[in-house]
Design a protein around this motif. Structure first.
Motif, short mmCIF file in Angstrom:
data_model
loop_
_atom_site.label_atom_id
_atom_site.label_comp_id
_atom_site.label_asym_id
_atom_site.label_seq_id
_atom_site.Cartn_x
_atom_site.Cartn_y
_atom_site.Cartn_z
N TYR A 12 0.84 -1.20 0.00
CA TYR A 12 0.00 0.00 0.00
C TYR A 12 0.88 1.26 0.00
CZ TYR A 12 -3.42 3.38 1.69
OH TYR A 12 -4.22 4.48 1.83
N ASP A 30 -1.86 11.87 4.83
CA ASP A 30 -3.22 11.45 5.16
C ASP A 30 -3.51 10.06 4.61
OD1 ASP A 30 -4.63 13.05 6.74
OD2 ASP A 30 -5.97 13.84 5.19
N LEU A 34 -4.31 6.79 6.72
CA LEU A 34 -5.59 6.11 6.49
C LEU A 34 -5.36 4.63 6.21
CD1 LEU A 34 -8.61 6.47 6.15
CD2 LEU A 34 -8.25 6.94 3.75
N ASP A 57 -7.94 -0.87 -5.34
CA ASP A 57 -8.46 0.49 -5.38
C ASP A 57 -7.33 1.51 -5.53
OD1 ASP A 57 -10.45 2.66 -4.75
OD2 ASP A 57 -9.07 2.89 -3.06
N GLY B 29 -10.11 11.93 7.07
CA GLY B 29 -10.41 10.91 6.06
C GLY B 29 -10.92 9.62 6.66
N TYR B 30 -10.19 9.09 7.66
CA TYR B 30 -10.57 7.81 8.23
C TYR B 30 -11.93 7.93 8.91
CZ TYR B 30 -10.19 3.40 10.73
OH TYR B 30 -10.43 2.15 11.20
N MET B 33 -14.61 7.73 6.40
CA MET B 33 -14.73 6.34 5.95
C MET B 33 -15.55 5.52 6.94
SD MET B 33 -11.63 3.77 5.51
CE MET B 33 -10.85 3.81 4.02
N GLN B 34 -15.21 5.66 8.23
CA GLN B 34 -15.89 4.90 9.28
C GLN B 34 -17.36 5.29 9.38
OE1 GLN B 34 -14.89 2.34 11.04
NE2 GLN B 34 -13.04 2.34 9.83
N TRP B 47 -13.08 3.26 -0.24
CA TRP B 47 -11.71 2.79 -0.13
C TRP B 47 -10.77 3.99 -0.15
CZ3 TRP B 47 -11.20 -2.19 1.14
CH2 TRP B 47 -12.27 -3.03 0.87
N PRO B 48 -9.58 3.87 0.44
CA PRO B 48 -8.73 5.05 0.68
C PRO B 48 -8.48 5.91 -0.56
CG PRO B 48 -7.81 3.16 1.80
CD PRO B 48 -9.00 2.67 1.04
N LEU B 51 -11.54 7.57 -1.83
CA LEU B 51 -11.95 8.62 -0.90
C LEU B 51 -11.13 9.90 -1.15
CD1 LEU B 51 -13.43 9.63 1.61
CD2 LEU B 51 -11.61 8.66 2.99
N TYR B 52 -9.80 9.74 -1.26
CA TYR B 52 -8.97 10.94 -1.41
C TYR B 52 -9.10 11.55 -2.80
CZ TYR B 52 -7.29 11.08 3.23
OH TYR B 52 -7.26 11.23 4.57
N LEU B 55 -12.21 13.54 -2.32
CA LEU B 55 -11.97 14.72 -1.47
C LEU B 55 -11.29 15.83 -2.29
CD1 LEU B 55 -10.76 13.12 1.90
CD2 LEU B 55 -12.91 14.32 1.45
N ARG B 80 -3.04 13.99 10.17
CA ARG B 80 -4.41 14.00 9.63
C ARG B 80 -4.83 15.42 9.23
NH1 ARG B 80 -6.47 9.10 10.60
NH2 ARG B 80 -6.29 8.12 12.64
N ARG B 81 -5.64 15.47 8.19
CA ARG B 81 -6.26 16.74 7.81
C ARG B 81 -7.74 16.64 8.09
NH1 ARG B 81 -3.79 19.65 3.23
NH2 ARG B 81 -1.64 19.00 3.15
N TYR B 83 -11.67 18.11 7.37
CA TYR B 83 -12.44 18.77 6.30
C TYR B 83 -13.78 19.21 6.84
CZ TYR B 83 -8.90 16.30 3.71
OH TYR B 83 -7.71 15.84 3.28
#
Lengths: 902, 116
Positions: A12, A30, A34, A57, B29-30, B33-34, B47-48, B51-52, B55, B80-81, B83
């Motif tokens: 990853y 980030d 994540l 993904d 972000g996480y 997602m959660q 999925w990561p 998602l980004y 974003l 972490r950022r 939003y």
């Protein structure tokens, strides 16, 4: 941690680190965080499939992210180019003309030595080098299966009088075709679009005539009739059934001399006068073109050695003596898979010349483009510095620059293709006058277009890269502080930019000299001095044998025709000839070997190769060429002889031109002297002034003129004849003659009726078009070099703005400032001129070695200081003008504002 | 230059869920997602990289922005950022909700008609 999770996390991270720099700057950490959070949770929920889905993904989104950035780059590049329309226009125009020119040159090359359309694996085809074979020899060659997979013999292109209706007296049209051995299509690897082709099993001697037609003939003359196969055509008066239609684009093995009809040799005896006298069983009648398809893995030298051994063996069997070449060979094989039959020397010359021209134009374009982009890059230092300081990566900036240059190249490439189409169309629409079909097509093919676009893009990437890399080497702080100027720096004599400009000057000058040279050579031809009076000379061709006349009837008709026509048509003079001097750019007159007794104490015979022309009575009077001595042929010379032209018979009268007389007899008076051609005896009865042999030759070939007698027609029924009619000014002599012919002999097909002036005009327009290409090339070279130099000088002025400001503040005058700026340009111009002169001279010599027209211009101009000083001077003055404009702008720099930017 | 909120409709499924999870509180972000996962009972998973990617687009289109407010130091992770919704983002989300409600009403009316 679970080892699976560790591996997944490592993968990853690796994938995440491959994301574009700007994405990483914003979301890199980030994304990493994540991943660390999500991987254990995904494992718990979904197990291994979940981990795979997560990796998929991130892997799938990676190219999508890059594509988004590229799209942004393109939009940004379009906006930037729209802001600098002058730069964009010059760059696109440069590329368009350059690439267009290259495409035309490439198409020209392809239309001459490219592969013939429709033929399978043309590289494996071979033929004899300017030498034909007899049919019995061919049959033995064909059986040499260790070196030859297959072979075919054919005659062509031969004319056919084609009637589309069964009615014999209906009007016939003239088309060209090949008389072929049954293996023709198999050897060439061609498959029929409809019906069948020939094979040794189906084509047996004595079978009723059949014909295969070309796809073009089928579409143009049979209206693409779906029931064409099985239809009958009248060929030379005899019915022949269409059995097959060739594939699209196929016009025989050498399509420059296109063949529309293919008739098997086995059944052509009844309809083709070329085959009278049973040449299929005569080992000494070497009249067939032989094409071989070499066996797999066999190279040309091996096949040549094997066929040479076979030929010698056959020569011994048949008692034939033959000349040998330097290697002791009696045959020589050359590749046959080209648009026209050509020697390897011609082919290598065309290739070399075109490649040199191509390389010159392309290097000029690329150098210019690179120069422009470099200069532009340096103007954009401030923008680059700002983008770097707000986080843009250097690779991203390089990519941005590359996108711009690729966009420019693409636009230039597309415009170039348009230009090439226009140019190709214009040249192809000018026909070359030729008695047999001669076709060429300079329209760029798909392959040429693909190559052109590839080159354009490669040029864009290659030459965009150097300026891009140079521009991003900016020191952010310094550049931002200095407002776009670089610090004072010494003049780099061998900097990248200067090398480009010097190279460009060199290439431009070479192109200018070479194009000047070629244009001078062509213009010499434009004022064609034929050596005889061309006004009101009309030409009409007839081929009575193909209109169903017997050989005897045809001969007496043709020989009597001048008298018949001169009685009523109002023509000043009428004569007959087998060909017309100067009427063609493409025919090669047959050469014969003759001997003449040498003068001097030793005596003996000297052997000479001379051209032969058969002419009728009053030929020179009709042409308007003065006789320097003796007489012309008259009617008595054209009467049939008992035992024609043999040792025991009275010698045939002959007329020589000055060159032939000089070659055969030195300075002695030729009249009354004897000449021998093998068993045949001639007596010289006349001497005529030299006329030029053809438009591409400035010299006169030695020529012997013999009477066009009935026995000549009898010996060679395929002999055609041209009637020369000298008309009266102000009268339509051609129309009158045609009308008279139609009333006297309604069954005769008149073809190629035209005036000699029309031929000359066509030759001239062809030559002028060709010259125009070179003029455009030369002008283009000049323009490019000037743009390049101007761009670089302008850049130098921008770069030295501060230095100039300081100098002016300290009291330097505008002349001194101009001198300072122009000095750099002068050094480049001088260096380029010296190199260009040398290169131009070498190219010049190469061209002179090729064409005697060009060679003749060479001594004319070689010592001409006008050209050798003139060309660099013209170029240099234009280049200096291009330097002067930015230099003058330099004097307008305000020292105060220049220094305030400090 | 502000864009017409109607131009974003119908909203992409991922975008809708992201905007919805930012209603009321800023999220990283996480967290997004959660929240999406829990709210949809595990049926929608962002999925990561997806998602980004979303974003980034939402930021460049002005529907969300990065938030300066951060949680208390012991709960914060510097990497972490966070939003939050912009005014435009909120409007777009409201319009999308109305659009979906209208569709649901339409389906319900249709069902009632069928029941008769």
């Amino acid at each position: 941690m679970n080892p699976r999770l560790s591996i997944c996390l490592a993968l990853y991270r690796r994938l995440a680190s491959a994301y574009p720099h700007e994405f990483r700057m914003l979301y890199g950490e980030d994304l990493d965080r994540l991943g660390e959070d999500a991987i254990p949770e995904v494992w718990r929920r979904y197990g291994l499939p979940g981990l795979l889905r997560l990796l998929a993904d991130i892997a799938i989104q990676l190219p999508a992210t890059y594509l988004t950035e590229i799209r942004q780059d393109i939009v940004y590049a379009l906006r930037t180019l729209a802001k600098a329309p002058g730069f964009a226009a010059v760059a696109v125009l440069t590329l368009a003309i350059g690439i267009g020119m290259c495409s035309v040159v490439l198409s020209e090359c392809q239309s001459i030595d490219g592969p013939p359309p429709g033929v399978r694996d043309p590289e494996a085809l071979a033929t004899f080098y300017w030498h034909d074979g007899s049919y019995p020899y061919f049959e033995r060659y064909r059986d040499q299966h260790q070196v030859v997979e297959n072979a075919t013999a054919f005659l062509g292109a031969v004319p056919f009088a084609v009637g589309f209706q069964a009615n014999r007296s209906a009007h016939a049209e003239r088309f060209y075709g090949h008389l072929v051995s049954p293996e023709y299509f198999t050897t060439l690897g061609v498959t029929p679009a409809a019906g069948r082709f020939f094979s040794p099993e189906t084509e047996k001697p004595g079978m009723p005539p059949v014909v295969v037609i070309s796809d073009r003939f089928w579409r143009k003359h049979l209206g693409a009739d779906p029931l064409a196969v099985g239809r009958a055509l009248r060929l030379n008066g005899a019915p022949a059934t269409i059995v097959g239609i060739g594939p699209k684009g196929f016009l025989g093995i050498w399509p420059a001399n296109a063949a529309e009809l293919f008739v098997p040799l086995t059944c052509a005896g009844s309809l083709a006068p070329e085959l009278s006298g049973d040449p299929l069983h005569a080992p000494d009648r070497e009249m067939f073109s032989v094409v071989f398809r070499l066996a797999a893995g066999v190279k040309l030298p091996a096949a040549e050695a094997a066929l040479d051994a076979v030929t010698r063996h056959l020569d011994r069997e048949n008692g034939i003596e033959r000349d040998r070449d330097r290697k002791g060979r009696v045959v020589r094989l050359v590749p046959a898979g080209t648009m026209m039959r050509m020697s390897p020397e011609q082919r290598s010359f065309i290739d070399t010349f075109d490649v040199v021209l191509w390389a010159l134009v392309l290097s000029l374009v690329c150098a210019n483009l690179a120069g422009l982009l470099l200069a532009r890059g340096s103007q954009r230092r401030r923008e680059i510095a700002i983008r770097l300081s707000v986080g843009a990566s250097r690779p991203r900036l390089v990519r941005q620059f590359l996108t711009e240059s690729v966009l420019l190249s693409f636009a230039g490439g597309l415009a170039g293709i348009g230009f090439a189409y226009w140019m190709g169309h214009a040249i192809s629409s000018v026909g070359v006058p030729s008695p047999t079909p001669f076709e060429y097509n300079f329209q760029p093919s798909l392959r040429v277009l693909a190559t052109t676009l590839e080159i354009a893009l490669a040029a864009g990437i290659g030459f965009g890269l150097a300026p891009a890399l140079a521009s991003v080497r900016t020191k952010i702080g310094v550049t931002l502080k200095q407002g776009g100027q670089t610090p004072l720096r010494g003049y780099r004599r061998f900097g990248l930019r200067n090398l480009f400009v010097a190279g460009q000057m060199t290439a431009s000058l070479m192109l200018l000299l070479v194009t000047w040279f070629i244009v001078a050579g062509f213009l010499l031809n434009t004022h064609l001095d034929t050596g005889f009076e061309t006004a009101n000379l009309n030409l009409i061709s007839l081929d009575p044998v193909r209109d169903g006349y017997s050989v005897e009837a045809a001969a007496s008709l043709l020989i009597g025709l001048p008298d018949e026509l001169s009685r009523d048509s109002g023509a000043r003079a009428v004569s007959l000839a087998d060909s017309v001097p100067f009427a063609s750019m493409t025919t090669f007159e047959p050469k014969i070997r003759v001997s003449a007794p040498l003068s001097g104490p030793k005596g003996g015979q000297g052997l000479h190769s001379v051209g032969r022309e058969r002419i009728g009575a009053g030929y020179f009077a009709t042409l308007g060429v003065p006789l320097l001595g003796g007489r012309e042929f008259d009617r008595r010379d054209l009467q049939p002889r008992e035992a024609p032209e043999t040792k025991r018979a009275p010698a045939t009268p002959a007329i020589l031109n000055q060159t032939a007389a000089r070659e055969l007899f030195g300075g002695e008076w030729p009249l009354g002297r004897r000449i021998r051609e093998g068993e045949l005896n001639y007596t010289v009865v006349g001497l005529t002034r030299d006329v030029r042999s053809g438009p591409t030759s400035t010299t006169t070939d030695p020529t012997i003129f013999l009477p066009l007698t009935t026995s000549v027609f009898r010996g060679n029924p395929a002999q055609r004849a041209t009637i020369l009619v000298r008309g009266t000014p102000g009268r339509d002599t051609l129309g009158a003659v045609r009308a008279q012919l139609a009333s006297l002999h309604p069954d005769l097909t008149v073809f190629n009726a035209h005036t000699l002036q029309e031929d000359l005009n066509r030759i001239n327009s062809f030559v002028q078009w060709d010259a125009a290409i070179y003029v455009i090339l030369g002008l283009f070279a000049l323009l490019l070099a000037s743009i390049g130099l101007g761009g670089v000088t302008a850049y130098a002025v921008v770069r030295r703005r501060k230095e100039i400001g300081i100098r002016m503040a300290l009291g330097a005058g505008s002349l001194q400032v101009q001198g300072l700026v122009m000095r750099e340009g002068t050094v480049l111009v001088l260096a380029g001129s010296v190199l260009g002169l040398g290169g131009g001279f070498i190219l010049w010599r190469m061209l002179a070695a090729w064409s005697d027209v060009l060679a003749r211009t060479f001594p004319k101009y070689a010592d001409s200081s006008l050209l050798f000083l003139g060309a660099p001077l013209v170029l240099a003055s234009l280049a200096m003008l291009a330097c002067y404009l930015p230099a003058r702008r330099a004097t307008e720099i305000d020292p105060v504002s220049a220094l305030r930017e400090e | 230059m502000s864009r017409d909120p109607q131009g974003f409709l119908p909203l992409h499924n991922n975008w809708f869920h992201i905007l919805l999870s930012l209603v009321g509180a800023d999220q990283h972000g996480y967290g997004i997602m959660q929240e999406v996962l829990e709210r949809t009972n595990g049926t929608v998973r962002l999925w990561p990289a997806t998602l980004y990617g979303s974003l980034k687009r939402l930021i460049s289109d002005g529907l969300i922005e990065e938030s300066d407010e951060r949680p208390v130091a012991e709960l914060d992770d510097a990497r972490r950022r966070y939003y939050r919704l912009t005014r435009l983002g909120r409007t777009v989300l409201d319009l999308e909700c109305e659009r979906l409600q209208a569709m649901v009403r339409m389906v319900q009316r249709r069902r009632k008609q069928e029941a008769y």
